[in-house]
Write a protein that holds these residues in place. Sequence first.
Motif, PDB file in Angstrom:
ATOM      1  N   LEU A   1     -10.037  16.373  -0.738  1.00 30.04           N
ATOM      2  CA  LEU A   1      -8.526  15.934   0.098  1.00 30.04           C
ATOM      3  C   LEU A   1      -8.854  16.920   2.077  1.00 30.04           C
ATOM      4  O   LEU A   1      -9.204  17.786   2.189  1.00 30.04           O
ATOM      5  CB  LEU A   1      -7.092  16.038  -0.266  1.00 30.04           C
ATOM      6  N   VAL A   2      -8.834  15.885   2.890  1.00 29.72           N
ATOM      7  CA  VAL A   2      -8.860  15.652   4.398  1.00 29.72           C
ATOM      8  C   VAL A   2      -7.202  15.610   4.946  1.00 29.72           C
ATOM      9  O   VAL A   2      -6.711  16.483   5.602  1.00 29.72           O
ATOM     10  CB  VAL A   2      -9.915  15.122   5.068  1.00 29.72           C
ATOM     11  N   ALA A   3      -6.711  14.357   4.431  1.00 25.34           N
ATOM     12  CA  ALA A   3      -4.788  14.399   4.986  1.00 25.34           C
ATOM     13  C   ALA A   3      -5.128  13.103   4.192  1.00 25.34           C
ATOM     14  O   ALA A   3      -5.439  12.123   4.121  1.00 25.34           O
ATOM     15  CB  ALA A   3      -5.414  14.012   5.928  1.00 25.34           C
ATOM     16  N   ARG A   4      -3.881  13.179   4.201  1.00 21.45           N
ATOM     17  CA  ARG A   4      -2.939  12.038   3.261  1.00 21.45           C
ATOM     18  C   ARG A   4      -1.476  11.514   3.948  1.00 21.45           C
ATOM     19  O   ARG A   4      -0.810  12.287   5.353  1.00 21.45           O
ATOM     20  CB  ARG A   4      -2.700  12.186   2.346  1.00 21.45           C
ATOM     21  N   ILE A   5      -1.105  10.304   3.888  1.00 21.41           N
ATOM     22  CA  ILE A   5      -0.094  10.099   4.616  1.00 21.41           C
ATOM     23  C   ILE A   5       0.403   8.843   3.263  1.00 21.41           C
ATOM     24  O   ILE A   5      -0.513   7.570   2.760  1.00 21.41           O
ATOM     25  CB  ILE A   5      -0.513   9.286   6.219  1.00 21.41           C
ATOM     26  N   THR A   6       2.107   8.935   3.030  1.00 22.34           N
ATOM     27  CA  THR A   6       2.381   8.213   2.685  1.00 22.34           C
ATOM     28  C   THR A   6       3.105   7.001   3.161  1.00 22.34           C
ATOM     29  O   THR A   6       2.689   6.455   4.730  1.00 22.34           O
ATOM     30  CB  THR A   6       3.825   9.186   2.345  1.00 22.34           C
ATOM     31  N   SER A   7       3.324   5.482   2.363  1.00 28.44           N
ATOM     32  CA  SER A   7       4.426   4.996   3.443  1.00 28.44           C
ATOM     33  C   SER A   7       5.012   5.188   4.435  1.00 28.44           C
ATOM     34  O   SER A   7       5.055   3.806   5.607  1.00 28.44           O
ATOM     35  CB  SER A   7       4.446   4.212   2.351  1.00 28.44           C
ATOM     36  N   SER A   8       5.951   5.741   4.558  1.00 31.56           N
ATOM     37  CA  SER A   8       6.699   5.720   5.487  1.00 31.56           C
ATOM     38  C   SER A   8       6.181   7.165   6.254  1.00 31.56           C
ATOM     39  O   SER A   8       7.112   7.220   7.590  1.00 31.56           O
ATOM     40  CB  SER A   8       7.841   6.555   4.729  1.00 31.56           C
TER      41      SER A   8
ATOM     42  N   ILE B   1       0.647  -1.552   0.081  1.00 32.53           N
ATOM     43  CA  ILE B   1       0.352  -0.319   0.233  1.00 32.53           C
ATOM     44  C   ILE B   1       0.955   1.110  -0.037  1.00 32.53           C
ATOM     45  O   ILE B   1       1.766   1.286   0.700  1.00 32.53           O
ATOM     46  CB  ILE B   1      -0.956   0.057   1.007  1.00 32.53           C
ATOM     47  N   ASN B   2       0.654   1.825  -1.049  1.00 34.27           N
ATOM     48  CA  ASN B   2       1.348   3.240  -1.307  1.00 34.27           C
ATOM     49  C   ASN B   2       0.616   4.460   0.239  1.00 34.27           C
ATOM     50  O   ASN B   2       0.936   3.926   0.618  1.00 34.27           O
ATOM     51  CB  ASN B   2       1.358   4.010  -2.544  1.00 34.27           C
ATOM     52  N   ASP B   3       0.384   5.783  -0.847  1.00 33.38           N
ATOM     53  CA  ASP B   3      -0.095   6.244   0.331  1.00 33.38           C
ATOM     54  C   ASP B   3      -1.816   6.632  -0.258  1.00 33.38           C
ATOM     55  O   ASP B   3      -2.663   5.620  -0.202  1.00 33.38           O
ATOM     56  CB  ASP B   3      -0.537   7.830  -1.000  1.00 33.38           C
ATOM     57  N   MET B   4      -2.314   6.500   1.358  1.00 33.34           N
ATOM     58  CA  MET B   4      -3.481   5.900   2.027  1.00 33.34           C
ATOM     59  C   MET B   4      -3.849   7.658   2.447  1.00 33.34           C
ATOM     60  O   MET B   4      -3.176   8.816   2.902  1.00 33.34           O
ATOM     61  CB  MET B   4      -3.392   5.546   3.238  1.00 33.34           C
ATOM     62  N   GLY B   5      -5.462   8.167   2.585  1.00 32.91           N
ATOM     63  CA  GLY B   5      -5.657   9.096   2.665  1.00 32.91           C
ATOM     64  C   GLY B   5      -7.158   9.108   2.618  1.00 32.91           C
ATOM     65  O   GLY B   5      -7.763   8.091   3.326  1.00 32.91           O
ATOM     66  N   TRP B   6      -8.199  10.292   3.586  1.00 31.33           N
ATOM     67  CA  TRP B   6      -9.293  10.759   3.448  1.00 31.33           C
ATOM     68  C   TRP B   6      -9.867  11.537   3.245  1.00 31.33           C
ATOM     69  O   TRP B   6      -8.511  13.057   2.628  1.00 31.33           O
ATOM     70  CB  TRP B   6      -9.113  10.335   5.275  1.00 31.33           C
ATOM     71  N   TYR B   7     -10.764  11.480   2.824  1.00 26.70           N
ATOM     72  CA  TYR B   7     -11.402  12.810   1.414  1.00 26.70           C
ATOM     73  C   TYR B   7     -12.914  12.629   2.148  1.00 26.70           C
ATOM     74  O   TYR B   7     -12.918  11.773   3.225  1.00 26.70           O
ATOM     75  CB  TYR B   7     -11.393  12.659   0.452  1.00 26.70           C
TER      76      TYR B   7
END
Length: 121
Positions: free
Chosen positions: A47-54, A31-37
């Motif tokens: 877009l509300v927020a995103r987080i990378t795999s790192s 899974i790469n980037d994950m986020g909330w919209y």
Amino acid sequence: QIRLVESGGGLVQPGGSLRLSCAASGAIASINDMGWYRQAPGNKRELVARITSSGMTNYEDSVKDRFTISRDNAKKEVYLQLNRLNADDTAVYFCNAVIVWDVVRVPATYWGQGTRVTVSP
């Protein structure tokens, strides 16, 4: 089949808090980037927020210092802690992830079905 399933929405009073969760399942290689919209009635999905795999994060300006995104890579889950909620936060919140399918090793974007957050006295 890859699925994203959100949970944790509901009705909360202004100033209250909620924690949204999203679990990915299926034949996932990575899974790469994950986020909330979120999408409020009559508005576009934003877009509300995103987080990378790192673990690097970015937030929409109106939620900075109030919302926190995090993830558990081992569980294939992403979370959104919502604090100091106000009426403008009322929306359906959607989980989003860029996932590499274990069968065809090409990244693709997946969406959950959404969880409703209503902020009201």
